[in-house]
Write a protein that holds these residues in place. Structure first.
Motif, PDB file in Angstrom:
ATOM      1  N   GLY A  45       3.184  -6.400  -8.296  1.00 33.62           N
ATOM      2  CA  GLY A  45       2.431  -5.337  -7.807  1.00 33.62           C
ATOM      3  C   GLY A  45       2.853  -3.882  -7.779  1.00 33.62           C
ATOM      4  N   LYS A  93      -1.580   5.805 -12.212  1.00 35.05           N
ATOM      5  CA  LYS A  93      -1.776   4.781 -13.323  1.00 35.05           C
ATOM      6  C   LYS A  93      -0.976   5.177 -14.767  1.00 35.05           C
ATOM      7  N   GLY A 117       0.790  -1.025  -0.004  1.00 35.11           N
ATOM      8  CA  GLY A 117      -0.002   0.196  -0.128  1.00 35.11           C
ATOM      9  C   GLY A 117       0.786   1.235   0.084  1.00 35.11           C
ATOM     10  N   HIS A 147       3.591   2.378  -6.477  1.00 35.22           N
ATOM     11  CA  HIS A 147       2.855   2.319  -5.653  1.00 35.22           C
ATOM     12  C   HIS A 147       2.684   0.677  -5.658  1.00 35.22           C
ATOM     13  N   ASN A 148       2.825   0.241  -4.399  1.00 38.20           N
ATOM     14  CA  ASN A 148       2.712  -1.346  -4.243  1.00 38.20           C
ATOM     15  C   ASN A 148       1.249  -1.861  -3.913  1.00 38.20           C
ATOM     16  N   HIS A 149       0.616  -2.448  -4.870  1.00 34.26           N
ATOM     17  CA  HIS A 149      -0.691  -2.847  -4.811  1.00 34.26           C
ATOM     18  C   HIS A 149      -0.794  -4.158  -4.083  1.00 34.26           C
ATOM     19  N   SER A 150       0.645  -4.874  -3.752  1.00 28.34           N
ATOM     20  CA  SER A 150       0.467  -6.296  -3.546  1.00 28.34           C
ATOM     21  C   SER A 150       0.353  -6.228  -1.910  1.00 28.34           C
ATOM     22  N   THR A 186       3.262   4.196  -1.605  1.00 32.62           N
ATOM     23  CA  THR A 186       3.894   4.819  -2.677  1.00 32.62           C
ATOM     24  C   THR A 186       5.149   5.809  -2.517  1.00 32.62           C
TER      25      THR A 186
END
Length: 146
Positions: A73, A79, A41, A96-99, A43
């Motif tokens: 991720g 974007k 989560g 950003h770490n979406h994992s 950035t």
């Protein structure tokens, strides 16, 4: 092939490079002082150490690298980053770490891809009517499929 001036702001910086003959996006490379870890989560802005002179009438579009985004991720937080032709500062990528696991990148790692594309600059004006179209006002899901 168009030519775009690139200024190295640090001698360690790597100029954008295409991975294959027909690639649309040129890889952007991280410029770090060692490894950078992203918690789930989180950035962080990642330096590239380069500045560009995008031609007038074009924009630099910064997209995710599919392997980094899908496998680890890590993808641009906004974007798609937009680099205007009059911007001359350092290209930074807000990753950003979406994992759900910490992810680490290192100096020289490919972190995003740059697509240089033409755009249409429009003059917007108020109108009481709009031209008819087959779709009309149909929005999200207008095809009946989600």
């Amino acid at each position: 092939m168009a030519k775009i001036a690139v200024k190295k702001l640090d001698e360690r910086a790597v100029l954008p490079k295409y991975g294959s003959e027909f690639a649309a996006g040129a890889d952007l490379y991280a410029l770090t002082d060692g490894e950078v870890t992203f918690l789930p989560g989180e950035t962080k802005f990642v330096h590239t150490g380069i500045a560009l002179e995008i031609p007038e009438g074009y924009a630099g579009l910064v997209y995710a690298r599919s392997s980094l985004a899908c496998k680890r991720g890590l993808a641009p937080a906004n974007k798609v980053g937009v680099i205007d032709s009059d911007y001359r500062g350092e290209i930074m990528v807000a990753l950003h770490n979406h994992s759900d696991k910490p992810q680490t990148i290192g100096n020289g790692e490919r972190i995003a891809q740059l697509v240089v594309a033409p755009f249409l600059r429009a003059e917007f004006f108020q109108s009481e009517t709009l031209g008819e179209s087959e779709r009309g006002a149909g929005g999200f899901g207008s095809t009946g499929r989600f």
